[in-house]
Scaffold this motif. Structure first.
Motif, PDB file in Angstrom:
ATOM      1  N   UNK A  53      27.941   2.739  14.675  1.00  0.00           N
ATOM      2  CA  UNK A  53      27.002   3.299  15.267  1.00  0.00           C
ATOM      3  C   UNK A  53      25.294   3.151  15.578  1.00  0.00           C
ATOM      4  N   UNK A  54      25.043   2.071  16.691  1.00  0.00           N
ATOM      5  CA  UNK A  54      24.784   2.323  17.141  1.00  0.00           C
ATOM      6  C   UNK A  54      24.469   3.016  18.867  1.00  0.00           C
ATOM      7  N   UNK A  55      25.858   3.046  18.957  1.00  0.00           N
ATOM      8  CA  UNK A  55      26.847   3.349  20.185  1.00  0.00           C
ATOM      9  C   UNK A  55      26.459   4.859  19.918  1.00  0.00           C
ATOM     10  N   UNK A  57      24.401   6.528  18.670  1.00  0.00           N
ATOM     11  CA  UNK A  57      22.940   6.724  18.322  1.00  0.00           C
ATOM     12  C   UNK A  57      22.248   7.371  16.879  1.00  0.00           C
ATOM     13  N   UNK A  58      22.693   7.132  15.913  1.00  0.00           N
ATOM     14  CA  UNK A  58      22.551   7.115  14.771  1.00  0.00           C
ATOM     15  C   UNK A  58      21.337   6.383  13.921  1.00  0.00           C
ATOM     16  N   UNK A  59      20.670   6.144  13.727  1.00  0.00           N
ATOM     17  CA  UNK A  59      19.840   5.807  12.634  1.00  0.00           C
ATOM     18  C   UNK A  59      20.687   4.757  11.782  1.00  0.00           C
ATOM     19  N   UNK A  60      20.107   4.084  12.034  1.00  0.00           N
ATOM     20  CA  UNK A  60      20.890   2.576  11.204  1.00  0.00           C
ATOM     21  C   UNK A  60      19.425   1.901   9.962  1.00  0.00           C
ATOM     22  N   UNK A  98      36.908   0.167  13.364  1.00  0.00           N
ATOM     23  CA  UNK A  98      36.628   1.094  14.531  1.00  0.00           C
ATOM     24  C   UNK A  98      37.540   1.931  14.388  1.00  0.00           C
ATOM     25  N   UNK A  99      38.909   1.033  14.488  1.00  0.00           N
ATOM     26  CA  UNK A  99      40.139   2.658  14.909  1.00  0.00           C
ATOM     27  C   UNK A  99      40.031   3.657  14.202  1.00  0.00           C
ATOM     28  N   UNK A 100      39.069   4.003  12.705  1.00  0.00           N
ATOM     29  CA  UNK A 100      39.417   4.270  11.236  1.00  0.00           C
ATOM     30  C   UNK A 100      38.134   5.340  11.739  1.00  0.00           C
ATOM     31  N   UNK A 101      37.019   5.451  12.365  1.00  0.00           N
ATOM     32  CA  UNK A 101      36.056   6.064  12.498  1.00  0.00           C
ATOM     33  C   UNK A 101      35.634   6.473  13.966  1.00  0.00           C
ATOM     34  N   UNK A 102      35.088   7.592  14.064  1.00  0.00           N
ATOM     35  CA  UNK A 102      34.098   8.096  15.027  1.00  0.00           C
ATOM     36  C   UNK A 102      32.951   7.734  15.824  1.00  0.00           C
TER      37      UNK A 102
END
Length: 127
Positions: A53-55, A57-60, A98-102
């Motif tokens: 999420x951080x990579x 650029x999405x805000x958590x 990680x292998x299941x989400x972009x």
């Protein structure tokens, strides 16, 4: 429809909504279904992957997202009809694999396939 598959709330808690607000929304969907003779079938909320999420650029927004997710999933798993899709998509850290989400939040094609197969198996067995 006779049955409605419902999977929602993860984006809400990522954005800072509290679990009680999400549950209230899910209850409203459930109540509308029941009022219209539709069986609501809830899917548990998948995890997130904060690193991805951080990579991206999405805000958590919510640092307590795990607790919120657990509270929502606890509510879901107390409903008469639910599918626990989360474990198959979770890694050993408790994150969305990680292998299941972009983007660390939404399942990619392989993740959606896992969810779809779980839904199909549940519907075949129960309806």
């Amino acid at each position: 429809p006779q049955v409605l598959i419902i999977m929602g709330g993860l984006n809400d808690i990522r954005g800072g909504s509290d679990a009680d607000a999400v549950i209230k929304n899910l209850e409203a969907i459930r109540d509308k279904c029941l009022a219209n003779d539709i069986t609501p079938v809830f899917c548990t909320l998948t995890s997130m992957n904060p690193e991805l999420i951080h990579k991206r650029g999405i805000t958590l927004t919510d640092k307590d997202w795990r607790e919120a997710r657990e509270k929502i999933n606890f509510w879901i798993m107390r409903t008469p009809y639910f599918i626990d899709v989360a474990p198959a998509l979770t890694d050993d850290k408790g994150y969305l694999r990680a292998d299941l989400t972009p983007d660390g939040l939404h399942p990619a094609l392989r993740g959606k396939k896992i969810i779809g197969e779980a839904v199909a198996a549940y519907l075949t067995k129960n309806f």
